[in-house]
Design an enzyme around this catalytic site. Sequence first.
Site, PDB file in Angstrom:
ATOM      1  CB  SER A  18      -7.258  47.427   5.941  1.00  0.00           C
ATOM      2  OG  SER A  18      -8.130  48.570   5.513  1.00  0.00           O
ATOM      3  CB  SER A  20      -8.549  52.056   4.619  1.00  0.00           C
ATOM      4  OG  SER A  20      -9.726  51.390   4.428  1.00  0.00           O
ATOM      5  CB  THR A  65     -12.712  47.813   9.720  1.00  0.00           C
ATOM      6  OG1 THR A  65     -13.617  46.657   8.803  1.00  0.00           O
ATOM      7  CG2 THR A  65     -11.399  47.352  10.030  1.00  0.00           C
ATOM      8  CE  LYS A  69     -17.531  48.953   9.770  1.00  0.00           C
ATOM      9  NZ  LYS A  69     -18.435  48.948   8.443  1.00  0.00           N
ATOM     10  CG  ASP A  81     -29.145  62.706  13.849  1.00  0.00           C
ATOM     11  OD1 ASP A  81     -29.033  62.494  15.248  1.00  0.00           O
ATOM     12  OD2 ASP A  81     -29.745  63.896  13.261  1.00  0.00           O
ATOM     13  CG  ASN A  90     -17.976  54.066   8.492  1.00  0.00           C
ATOM     14  OD1 ASN A  90     -18.104  55.342   9.187  1.00  0.00           O
ATOM     15  ND2 ASN A  90     -17.914  53.853   7.412  1.00  0.00           N
ATOM     16  CG  ASP A 106     -20.410  51.421   5.938  1.00  0.00           C
ATOM     17  OD1 ASP A 106     -18.907  51.838   5.239  1.00  0.00           O
ATOM     18  OD2 ASP A 106     -20.257  50.607   6.915  1.00  0.00           O
ATOM     19  N   GLY A 132     -29.515  40.030   2.878  1.00  0.00           N
ATOM     20  CA  GLY A 132     -28.607  39.971   3.830  1.00  0.00           C
ATOM     21  C   GLY A 132     -29.132  41.062   4.896  1.00  0.00           C
TER      22      GLY A 132
HETATM   23  P1  NDP Z   1     -21.876  40.775   8.790  1.00  0.00           P
HETATM   24  O1  NDP Z   1     -20.938  39.579   9.100  1.00  0.00           O
HETATM   25  O2  NDP Z   1     -22.512  41.826   9.626  1.00  0.00           O
HETATM   26  O3  NDP Z   1     -23.040  40.069   7.822  1.00  0.00           O
HETATM   27  C1  NDP Z   1     -22.763  38.939   6.871  1.00  0.00           C
HETATM   28  C2  NDP Z   1     -24.121  38.661   6.122  1.00  0.00           C
HETATM   29  O4  NDP Z   1     -23.612  37.779   5.116  1.00  0.00           O
HETATM   30  C3  NDP Z   1     -25.308  38.448   6.968  1.00  0.00           C
HETATM   31  O5  NDP Z   1     -26.523  38.689   6.399  1.00  0.00           O
HETATM   32  C4  NDP Z   1     -25.236  37.030   6.977  1.00  0.00           C
HETATM   33  O6  NDP Z   1     -26.235  36.010   7.017  1.00  0.00           O
HETATM   34  C5  NDP Z   1     -24.665  36.607   5.464  1.00  0.00           C
HETATM   35  N1  NDP Z   1     -23.925  35.254   5.284  1.00  0.00           N
HETATM   36  C6  NDP Z   1     -22.687  34.987   5.329  1.00  0.00           C
HETATM   37  N2  NDP Z   1     -22.662  33.740   4.963  1.00  0.00           N
HETATM   38  C7  NDP Z   1     -23.703  33.457   4.409  1.00  0.00           C
HETATM   39  C8  NDP Z   1     -24.082  31.998   3.861  1.00  0.00           C
HETATM   40  N3  NDP Z   1     -23.181  31.056   3.684  1.00  0.00           N
HETATM   41  N4  NDP Z   1     -25.105  31.894   3.230  1.00  0.00           N
HETATM   42  C9  NDP Z   1     -26.327  32.958   3.491  1.00  0.00           C
HETATM   43  N5  NDP Z   1     -25.865  34.161   4.109  1.00  0.00           N
HETATM   44  C10 NDP Z   1     -24.573  34.309   4.572  1.00  0.00           C
HETATM   45  O7  NDP Z   1     -21.001  41.455   7.601  1.00  0.00           O
HETATM   46  P2  NDP Z   1     -21.133  42.805   6.902  1.00  0.00           P
HETATM   47  O8  NDP Z   1     -22.569  43.466   6.860  1.00  0.00           O
HETATM   48  O9  NDP Z   1     -20.229  43.819   7.701  1.00  0.00           O
HETATM   49  O10 NDP Z   1     -20.652  42.722   5.564  1.00  0.00           O
HETATM   50  C11 NDP Z   1     -21.205  42.227   4.497  1.00  0.00           C
HETATM   51  C12 NDP Z   1     -20.526  42.146   3.128  1.00  0.00           C
HETATM   52  O11 NDP Z   1     -20.562  43.399   2.724  1.00  0.00           O
HETATM   53  C13 NDP Z   1     -19.017  41.592   3.391  1.00  0.00           C
HETATM   54  O12 NDP Z   1     -18.591  40.947   2.101  1.00  0.00           O
HETATM   55  C14 NDP Z   1     -18.216  43.135   3.514  1.00  0.00           C
HETATM   56  O13 NDP Z   1     -16.846  42.668   2.645  1.00  0.00           O
HETATM   57  C15 NDP Z   1     -19.089  43.977   2.230  1.00  0.00           C
HETATM   58  N6  NDP Z   1     -18.820  45.273   2.580  1.00  0.00           N
HETATM   59  C16 NDP Z   1     -18.510  46.069   1.690  1.00  0.00           C
HETATM   60  C17 NDP Z   1     -18.546  47.399   1.721  1.00  0.00           C
HETATM   61  C18 NDP Z   1     -17.999  48.279   0.511  1.00  0.00           C
HETATM   62  O14 NDP Z   1     -17.564  49.404   1.001  1.00  0.00           O
HETATM   63  N7  NDP Z   1     -18.172  47.848  -0.403  1.00  0.00           N
HETATM   64  C19 NDP Z   1     -18.836  48.082   3.289  1.00  0.00           C
HETATM   65  C20 NDP Z   1     -19.314  47.204   4.129  1.00  0.00           C
HETATM   66  C21 NDP Z   1     -19.402  45.684   3.797  1.00  0.00           C
HETATM   67  P3  NDP Z   1     -26.548  35.692   8.352  1.00  0.00           P
HETATM   68  O15 NDP Z   1     -27.129  36.698   9.351  1.00  0.00           O
HETATM   69  O16 NDP Z   1     -27.476  34.338   8.431  1.00  0.00           O
HETATM   70  O17 NDP Z   1     -25.201  34.959   9.048  1.00  0.00           O
END
Ligand code: NDP
Length: 277
Positions: A18, A20, A65, A69, A81, A90, A106, A132
Amino acid sequence: MSETIPLAGVIGRPIAHSRSPALHAHWLKTYRIAGYYVPLDVGQSDLADVLAMLPRMGFVGVNITIPHKESALHLSNFVSDRAALIGAANTLIFRDDGSIQADNTDGYGFIANLRQNAPQWDATAGPAAVLGAGGAARAVVSALIQEGAPEIRLANRSRARADGLKSDFGGRVQVYEWVRAAEMLDGAATVVNTTSLGMTGKPELGVRLDALGAHATVCDLVYTPLRTGFLQRAEAMGCTTVDGLGMLLHQAAPGFERWFGTRPSVDDSARAAVLGQ
Ligand code: NDP
Protein backbone atom coordinates in the site's frame (compact mmCIF):
# COMPACT_ATOMS: atom_id res chain seq x y z
CA MET A 1 -1.62 16.14 31.52
CA SER A 2 -0.89 13.69 28.76
CA GLU A 3 -1.24 14.87 25.17
CA THR A 4 -3.09 12.56 22.78
CA ILE A 5 -1.37 11.86 19.48
CA PRO A 6 -3.92 10.88 16.83
CA LEU A 7 -3.33 7.56 15.09
CA ALA A 8 -4.77 6.35 11.80
CA GLY A 9 -3.92 3.59 9.35
CA VAL A 10 -4.99 1.32 6.54
CA ILE A 11 -6.38 -2.18 7.15
CA GLY A 12 -6.03 -4.85 4.49
CA ARG A 13 -4.35 -8.12 3.59
CA PRO A 14 -1.90 -8.03 1.87
CA ILE A 15 -1.00 -4.50 2.93
CA ALA A 16 2.77 -4.17 2.49
CA HIS A 17 2.35 -2.83 -1.07
CA SER A 18 0.00 0.00 0.00
CA ARG A 19 1.18 3.53 -0.86
CA SER A 20 -1.26 5.14 1.59
CA PRO A 21 1.22 5.26 4.51
CA ALA A 22 3.73 7.18 2.35
CA LEU A 23 1.02 9.64 1.28
CA HIS A 24 -0.30 10.31 4.79
CA ALA A 25 3.23 10.56 6.21
CA HIS A 26 3.94 13.20 3.56
CA TRP A 27 0.84 15.19 4.52
CA LEU A 28 1.51 14.86 8.28
CA LYS A 29 5.02 16.21 7.72
CA THR A 30 3.86 18.99 5.35
CA TYR A 31 1.27 20.30 7.82
CA ARG A 32 3.47 19.66 10.89
CA ILE A 33 0.83 17.48 12.52
CA ALA A 34 1.85 15.21 15.38
CA GLY A 35 0.21 11.97 14.29
CA TYR A 36 0.94 8.60 12.73
CA TYR A 37 -0.56 6.53 9.89
CA VAL A 38 0.37 2.85 9.82
CA PRO A 39 -0.29 -0.24 7.67
CA LEU A 40 -2.34 -2.86 9.59
CA ASP A 41 -2.21 -6.43 8.27
CA VAL A 42 -5.51 -7.93 9.47
CA GLY A 43 -7.22 -11.18 8.43
CA GLN A 44 -10.97 -11.57 7.95
CA SER A 45 -11.57 -13.41 11.24
CA ASP A 46 -9.89 -10.63 13.27
CA LEU A 47 -11.49 -7.62 11.61
CA ALA A 48 -14.37 -7.13 14.08
CA ASP A 49 -12.08 -7.43 17.14
CA VAL A 50 -9.51 -5.07 15.63
CA LEU A 51 -12.13 -2.44 14.81
CA ALA A 52 -13.50 -2.66 18.35
CA MET A 53 -10.04 -2.26 19.87
CA LEU A 54 -8.44 0.47 17.72
CA PRO A 55 -10.47 3.42 19.13
CA ARG A 56 -9.39 2.38 22.63
CA MET A 57 -5.76 2.60 21.50
CA GLY A 58 -5.91 6.20 20.26
CA PHE A 59 -6.93 5.56 16.67
CA VAL A 60 -9.22 8.24 15.19
CA GLY A 61 -10.02 6.22 12.06
CA VAL A 62 -8.72 3.98 9.32
CA ASN A 63 -8.81 3.38 5.59
CA ILE A 64 -10.08 -0.02 4.52
CA THR A 65 -8.82 -1.90 1.49
CA ILE A 66 -9.07 -5.36 -0.11
CA PRO A 67 -10.53 -7.71 1.10
CA HIS A 68 -12.41 -5.87 3.89
CA LYS A 69 -14.36 -3.08 2.16
CA GLU A 70 -17.75 -4.84 2.33
CA SER A 71 -17.28 -6.35 5.82
CA ALA A 72 -16.21 -2.99 7.25
CA LEU A 73 -19.48 -1.46 6.07
CA HIS A 74 -21.48 -4.08 7.96
CA LEU A 75 -19.41 -3.63 11.12
CA SER A 76 -20.08 0.14 11.23
CA ASN A 77 -22.77 1.90 13.26
CA PHE A 78 -23.41 4.74 10.79
CA VAL A 79 -23.08 4.56 7.01
CA SER A 80 -22.94 7.51 4.60
CA ASP A 81 -25.37 7.50 1.68
CA ARG A 82 -22.59 7.07 -0.87
CA ALA A 83 -21.05 4.13 1.02
CA ALA A 84 -24.48 2.47 1.24
CA LEU A 85 -25.04 3.00 -2.49
CA ILE A 86 -21.65 1.56 -3.40
CA GLY A 87 -22.03 -1.26 -0.86
CA ALA A 88 -18.51 -0.86 0.53
CA ALA A 89 -16.49 1.37 2.88
CA ASN A 90 -12.97 2.70 2.31
CA THR A 91 -12.86 5.24 5.15
CA LEU A 92 -13.89 4.76 8.79
CA ILE A 93 -14.15 7.48 11.41
CA PHE A 94 -14.07 6.47 15.08
CA ARG A 95 -16.33 8.75 17.10
CA ASP A 96 -15.65 9.76 20.70
CA ASP A 97 -18.44 7.48 21.96
CA GLY A 98 -16.76 4.45 20.33
CA SER A 99 -19.17 4.17 17.42
CA ILE A 100 -17.90 3.79 13.84
CA GLN A 101 -18.96 5.93 10.88
CA ALA A 102 -18.36 4.44 7.42
CA ASP A 103 -17.82 6.40 4.23
CA ASN A 104 -16.71 5.65 0.68
CA THR A 105 -14.60 8.33 -1.02
CA ASP A 106 -13.63 6.38 -4.17
CA GLY A 107 -16.33 8.00 -6.33
CA TYR A 108 -15.39 11.44 -5.01
CA GLY A 109 -11.70 10.69 -5.76
CA PHE A 110 -12.54 9.57 -9.28
CA ILE A 111 -14.43 12.80 -10.07
CA ALA A 112 -11.91 15.09 -8.33
CA ASN A 113 -9.10 13.48 -10.37
CA LEU A 114 -10.93 14.18 -13.64
CA ARG A 115 -11.71 17.75 -12.60
CA GLN A 116 -8.09 18.42 -11.73
CA ASN A 117 -6.44 16.73 -14.71
CA ALA A 118 -9.06 17.20 -17.45
CA PRO A 119 -10.73 20.50 -16.48
CA GLN A 120 -12.79 20.63 -19.68
CA TRP A 121 -14.36 17.23 -18.90
CA ASP A 122 -18.16 17.31 -18.65
CA ALA A 123 -20.05 14.17 -17.62
CA THR A 124 -23.22 15.46 -19.26
CA ALA A 125 -21.57 15.80 -22.71
CA GLY A 126 -22.42 12.25 -23.76
CA PRO A 127 -22.56 8.57 -22.80
CA ALA A 128 -19.94 7.09 -20.46
CA ALA A 129 -18.37 3.69 -21.23
CA VAL A 130 -17.17 1.73 -18.20
CA LEU A 131 -15.03 -1.39 -18.57
CA GLY A 132 -15.30 -3.70 -15.55
CA ALA A 133 -17.94 -4.22 -12.87
CA GLY A 134 -15.95 -4.85 -9.66
CA GLY A 135 -15.87 -2.78 -6.47
CA ALA A 136 -14.18 0.22 -8.09
CA ALA A 137 -16.71 0.18 -10.95
CA ARG A 138 -19.56 0.55 -8.46
CA ALA A 139 -17.99 3.76 -7.13
CA VAL A 140 -17.33 5.05 -10.67
CA VAL A 141 -20.84 4.28 -11.93
CA SER A 142 -22.54 5.87 -8.94
CA ALA A 143 -20.35 8.99 -9.31
CA LEU A 144 -21.02 9.27 -13.06
CA ILE A 145 -24.76 9.03 -12.46
CA GLN A 146 -24.54 11.73 -9.81
CA GLU A 147 -22.55 13.95 -12.19
CA GLY A 148 -25.33 13.65 -14.79
CA ALA A 149 -23.93 11.23 -17.38
CA PRO A 150 -26.93 10.60 -19.64
CA GLU A 151 -26.11 6.91 -20.21
CA ILE A 152 -23.63 4.47 -18.68
CA ARG A 153 -22.52 1.68 -20.99
CA LEU A 154 -21.04 -1.18 -19.01
CA ALA A 155 -19.14 -4.32 -20.06
CA ASN A 156 -17.57 -6.93 -17.82
CA ARG A 157 -15.93 -10.29 -18.44
CA SER A 158 -18.48 -11.90 -16.09
CA ARG A 159 -21.80 -10.70 -17.42
CA ALA A 160 -23.70 -11.44 -14.19
CA ARG A 161 -21.66 -8.85 -12.28
CA ALA A 162 -22.52 -6.16 -14.86
CA ASP A 163 -26.19 -7.15 -14.66
CA GLY A 164 -25.95 -6.79 -10.86
CA LEU A 165 -24.77 -3.19 -11.27
CA LYS A 166 -27.59 -2.45 -13.66
CA SER A 167 -30.17 -3.76 -11.21
CA ASP A 168 -28.61 -1.68 -8.39
CA PHE A 169 -28.09 1.56 -10.33
CA GLY A 170 -31.06 1.52 -12.64
CA GLY A 171 -32.20 2.51 -16.11
CA ARG A 172 -29.30 4.69 -17.20
CA VAL A 173 -26.98 1.64 -17.19
CA GLN A 174 -26.83 -0.39 -20.42
CA VAL A 175 -24.96 -3.71 -20.32
CA TYR A 176 -22.83 -4.77 -23.31
CA GLU A 177 -21.25 -8.17 -23.88
CA TRP A 178 -17.55 -8.15 -22.96
CA VAL A 179 -16.57 -9.34 -26.45
CA ARG A 180 -18.46 -6.37 -27.93
CA ALA A 181 -17.01 -3.76 -25.56
CA ALA A 182 -15.39 -1.89 -28.49
CA GLU A 183 -18.87 -0.97 -29.76
CA MET A 184 -19.79 0.96 -26.64
CA LEU A 185 -16.98 3.46 -27.26
CA ASP A 186 -18.84 4.89 -30.26
CA GLY A 187 -19.83 8.44 -29.36
CA ALA A 188 -18.71 8.07 -25.71
CA ALA A 189 -17.69 11.29 -23.95
CA THR A 190 -16.10 9.47 -21.00
CA VAL A 191 -14.31 6.11 -21.05
CA VAL A 192 -13.06 4.42 -17.87
CA ASN A 193 -11.05 1.26 -17.33
CA THR A 194 -12.00 -0.12 -13.90
CA THR A 195 -10.62 -3.61 -14.56
CA SER A 196 -7.20 -4.64 -13.27
CA LEU A 197 -6.07 -5.32 -16.86
CA GLY A 198 -2.99 -3.29 -17.79
CA MET A 199 -1.52 -3.46 -14.27
CA THR A 200 2.09 -4.50 -14.08
CA GLY A 201 2.12 -8.32 -14.28
CA LYS A 202 -1.39 -8.54 -15.79
CA PRO A 203 -2.41 -8.81 -19.46
CA GLU A 204 -3.12 -5.61 -21.36
CA LEU A 205 -6.68 -4.34 -21.84
CA GLY A 206 -7.04 -5.29 -25.49
CA VAL A 207 -10.33 -3.59 -26.39
CA ARG A 208 -10.19 -2.00 -29.86
CA LEU A 209 -10.40 1.78 -29.90
CA ASP A 210 -11.40 2.36 -33.56
CA ALA A 211 -14.82 3.74 -32.58
CA LEU A 212 -13.38 6.18 -30.03
CA GLY A 213 -13.70 9.88 -30.92
CA ALA A 214 -10.90 12.36 -30.18
CA HIS A 215 -13.30 14.40 -28.01
CA ALA A 216 -13.48 11.59 -25.42
CA THR A 217 -11.82 11.82 -22.01
CA VAL A 218 -10.25 8.46 -21.16
CA CYS A 219 -9.35 7.49 -17.59
CA ASP A 220 -7.60 4.39 -16.26
CA LEU A 221 -7.95 3.46 -12.58
CA VAL A 222 -4.74 1.45 -12.81
CA TYR A 223 -1.73 3.49 -11.67
CA THR A 224 1.09 0.92 -11.86
CA PRO A 225 2.26 1.71 -14.49
CA LEU A 226 1.13 5.32 -14.63
CA ARG A 227 0.83 5.35 -18.44
CA THR A 228 -0.94 2.08 -19.22
CA GLY A 229 -1.02 0.68 -22.76
CA PHE A 230 -4.72 1.58 -22.84
CA LEU A 231 -4.01 5.26 -22.05
CA GLN A 232 -1.16 5.35 -24.58
CA ARG A 233 -3.43 4.04 -27.34
CA ALA A 234 -6.18 6.54 -26.41
CA GLU A 235 -3.64 9.36 -26.40
CA ALA A 236 -2.51 8.32 -29.89
CA MET A 237 -6.15 8.72 -31.02
CA GLY A 238 -6.09 12.33 -29.80
CA CYS A 239 -8.10 11.77 -26.59
CA THR A 240 -7.51 13.53 -23.28
CA THR A 241 -6.16 10.89 -20.88
CA VAL A 242 -6.05 10.77 -17.07
CA ASP A 243 -4.11 8.21 -15.01
CA GLY A 244 -5.34 6.55 -11.80
CA LEU A 245 -2.87 8.04 -9.36
CA GLY A 246 -4.88 11.22 -8.88
CA MET A 247 -7.90 9.17 -7.80
CA LEU A 248 -5.78 7.44 -5.15
CA LEU A 249 -4.64 10.83 -3.84
CA HIS A 250 -8.05 12.52 -3.88
CA GLN A 251 -9.89 9.61 -2.22
CA ALA A 252 -7.45 9.89 0.68
CA ALA A 253 -7.97 13.61 1.34
CA PRO A 254 -11.39 13.52 3.10
CA GLY A 255 -10.19 10.88 5.60
CA PHE A 256 -7.05 12.86 6.41
CA GLU A 257 -9.16 15.97 7.01
CA ARG A 258 -11.59 14.15 9.32
CA TRP A 259 -8.85 12.48 11.37
CA PHE A 260 -6.21 15.21 11.55
CA GLY A 261 -8.25 18.41 11.06
CA THR A 262 -6.55 19.80 7.92
CA ARG A 263 -7.68 19.44 4.31
CA PRO A 264 -4.50 18.29 2.50
CA SER A 265 -3.43 19.51 -0.91
CA VAL A 266 -3.35 17.06 -3.82
CA ASP A 267 -0.34 18.43 -5.67
CA ASP A 268 2.88 17.33 -7.34
CA SER A 269 4.62 16.80 -4.00
CA ALA A 270 1.85 14.37 -2.91
CA ARG A 271 2.20 12.53 -6.24
CA ALA A 272 5.95 12.31 -5.76
CA ALA A 273 5.52 10.99 -2.19
CA VAL A 274 3.30 8.15 -3.41
CA LEU A 275 5.69 7.35 -6.25
CA GLY A 276 8.55 7.16 -3.73
CA GLN A 277 10.41 10.02 -5.44
P1 NDP B 1 -12.30 -6.17 -8.26
O1 NDP B 1 -11.52 -7.41 -7.99
O2 NDP B 1 -13.53 -5.87 -7.50
O3 NDP B 1 -12.69 -6.13 -9.83
C1 NDP B 1 -11.75 -6.49 -10.82
C2 NDP B 1 -12.31 -6.17 -12.20
O4 NDP B 1 -11.33 -6.52 -13.20
C3 NDP B 1 -13.57 -7.00 -12.54
O5 NDP B 1 -14.38 -6.24 -13.41
C4 NDP B 1 -12.96 -8.20 -13.26
O6 NDP B 1 -13.85 -8.87 -14.11
C5 NDP B 1 -11.89 -7.52 -14.07
N1 NDP B 1 -10.84 -8.44 -14.52
C6 NDP B 1 -9.85 -8.98 -13.77
N2 NDP B 1 -9.08 -9.79 -14.52
C7 NDP B 1 -9.63 -9.77 -15.78
C8 NDP B 1 -9.29 -10.40 -17.00
N3 NDP B 1 -8.25 -11.24 -17.11
N4 NDP B 1 -10.05 -10.16 -18.11
C9 NDP B 1 -11.12 -9.31 -18.03
N5 NDP B 1 -11.48 -8.66 -16.88
C10 NDP B 1 -10.74 -8.91 -15.78
O7 NDP B 1 -11.23 -4.99 -8.10
P2 NDP B 1 -11.51 -3.42 -7.89
O8 NDP B 1 -12.74 -3.05 -8.62
O9 NDP B 1 -11.39 -3.08 -6.46
O10 NDP B 1 -10.22 -2.78 -8.62
C11 NDP B 1 -10.09 -2.80 -10.02
C12 NDP B 1 -8.85 -2.02 -10.44
O11 NDP B 1 -9.00 -0.65 -10.08
C13 NDP B 1 -7.55 -2.50 -9.78
O12 NDP B 1 -6.52 -2.39 -10.73
C14 NDP B 1 -7.33 -1.48 -8.67
O13 NDP B 1 -5.96 -1.33 -8.34
C15 NDP B 1 -7.87 -0.22 -9.33
N6 NDP B 1 -8.32 0.76 -8.35
C16 NDP B 1 -7.74 2.00 -8.39
C17 NDP B 1 -8.14 2.97 -7.50
C18 NDP B 1 -7.48 4.30 -7.56
O14 NDP B 1 -7.60 5.05 -6.59
N7 NDP B 1 -6.81 4.63 -8.65
C19 NDP B 1 -9.20 2.73 -6.49
C20 NDP B 1 -9.77 1.39 -6.56
C21 NDP B 1 -9.32 0.45 -7.45
P3 NDP B 1 -14.68 -10.16 -13.53
O15 NDP B 1 -15.82 -9.60 -12.74
O16 NDP B 1 -15.11 -10.88 -14.74
O17 NDP B 1 -13.72 -10.95 -12.68
